[in-house]
Design a protein around this motif. Structure first.
Motif, short mmCIF file in Angstrom:
data_model
loop_
_atom_site.label_atom_id
_atom_site.label_comp_id
_atom_site.label_asym_id
_atom_site.label_seq_id
_atom_site.Cartn_x
_atom_site.Cartn_y
_atom_site.Cartn_z
N UNK A 142 147.95 -0.16 51.78
CA UNK A 142 147.87 0.59 53.02
C UNK A 142 148.11 2.07 52.89
N UNK A 143 147.83 2.66 51.72
CA UNK A 143 148.04 4.10 51.55
C UNK A 143 147.10 4.89 52.44
N UNK A 144 147.66 5.90 53.13
CA UNK A 144 146.89 6.71 54.07
C UNK A 144 147.18 8.18 53.82
N UNK A 145 146.14 9.00 53.84
CA UNK A 145 146.28 10.45 53.69
C UNK A 145 146.06 11.09 55.05
N UNK A 146 147.07 11.87 55.51
CA UNK A 146 147.03 12.48 56.84
C UNK A 146 147.11 14.00 56.70
N UNK A 147 146.18 14.72 57.31
CA UNK A 147 146.19 16.18 57.31
C UNK A 147 146.49 16.70 58.72
N UNK A 148 147.20 17.82 58.78
CA UNK A 148 147.42 18.50 60.05
C UNK A 148 147.22 19.99 59.83
#
Length: 287
Positions: A38-44
């Motif tokens: 379930x690895x997730x990459x999140x950008x802001x």
């Protein structure tokens, strides 16, 4: 806390050469490797203006930040430092703060934060430390993971200056530890300052590998390098360091542009730097 002598570290930097390395190091006594699902990459991405600013990339509910990074966007990044690049204390995201140096700039710039998130893997814990106040030109702090665990991610900050007069120079990830380094800028800093470092540690996941790559070692004013995971693996941790910059080179990026690579970028300050230097990217990858 593990310190080399300043003279010894400068000898290492001065003798640095271009290198590419892949280190896959199983730890004796480590628990059996399991995948990190379930690895997730999140950008802001933050607004573009000339104000000091922070940006946080938040994980999805129930996930924990395993690693993170950031980058500066804009026309004059050489006057902006990423002074704080830290996971949130509660593990729900990764925060990056950018500030201008003491001379400032009217140009506009932005901060992007990246969080690498997943359900907490087996043995996951965050280990933190803060150095003693100092007024030396450069200092560093090493935080080891508990015995039998590996480092997945790193966070760091330089504390004490109101402006970006002390540079966050290194966010280094080794197999069982992380090292954060800071350096006063080319004009120096009269006050005391400290380094805060955090290591995100866990049992060694399946397919764990630590990779690094270097830019050219020369006096070109800006450099960038990207390191890519082996096939079938994803980025779990982001790291970067400047070698040879003597406080006159700023990190402008230590981030994951996609799920399988890490890019590190740096630029000389507005006065330039006559010496040779390079930037190094670290990627912690796993299945």
């Amino acid at each position: 806390m593990q310190h080399e002598t300043t003279q010894g570290r400068r000898r290492i930097i001065a003798g640095a050469v271009l290198s590419t390395a892949v280190l896959i190091t199983p730890l004796l006594g480590a628990a059996p490797a399991a995948a990190v699902p379930g690895l997730d990459r999140v950008n802001s991405v933050g607004p573009r203006n000339s104000d000091a600013k922070s940006r946080t990339a938040f994980c999805a509910p129930g996930d924990t930040v395993l690693g993170g990074g950031g980058r500066i966007g804009g026309t004059v990044p050489e006057q902006v430092g990423m002074d704080f690049m830290l996971p949130l204390v509660d593990g729900t995201g990764f925060s990056v703060t950018g500030r201008e140096d003491e001379t400032g700039t009217n140009a506009t710039w932005s901060v992007t934060a990246t969080a690498l998130c997943a359900p907490a893997p087996a043995g996951f814990e965050v280990v933190s430390g803060t150095s003693s106040p100092t007024s030396v030109d450069e200092d560093w702090l090493t935080i080891p993971c508990p015995l039998g665990k590996v480092a997945l991610g790193v966070g760091g900050a330089v504390i004490g200056a109101n402006n970006s007069e002390v540079l966050l120079e290194d966010l280094r990830i080794d197999t069982g530890s992380v090292t954060v380094a800071g350096a006063e800028d080319g004009t120096g800093f009269a006050g005391n300052w400290q380094i805060h470092a955090r290591a995100m540690c866990a049992n060694q996941p399946a397919g764990y590998e630590r990779l690094l790559d270097d830019s050219d070692y020369d006096s070109v004013s800006s450099k960038s390098v990207t390191v890519t995971c082996s096939p079938g693996r994803q980025v779990h941790g982001i790291g970067a360091e400047i070698l040879g910059g003597n406080g006159q080179v700023r990190l402008t990026a230590a981030h994951a542009p996609d799920t399988t690579s890490v890019t590190a970028s740096a630029v000389e300050d507005e006065d330039g730097f006559s010496g040779s230097w390079k930037v190094r990217a670290f990627a912690i990858c796993a299945s």
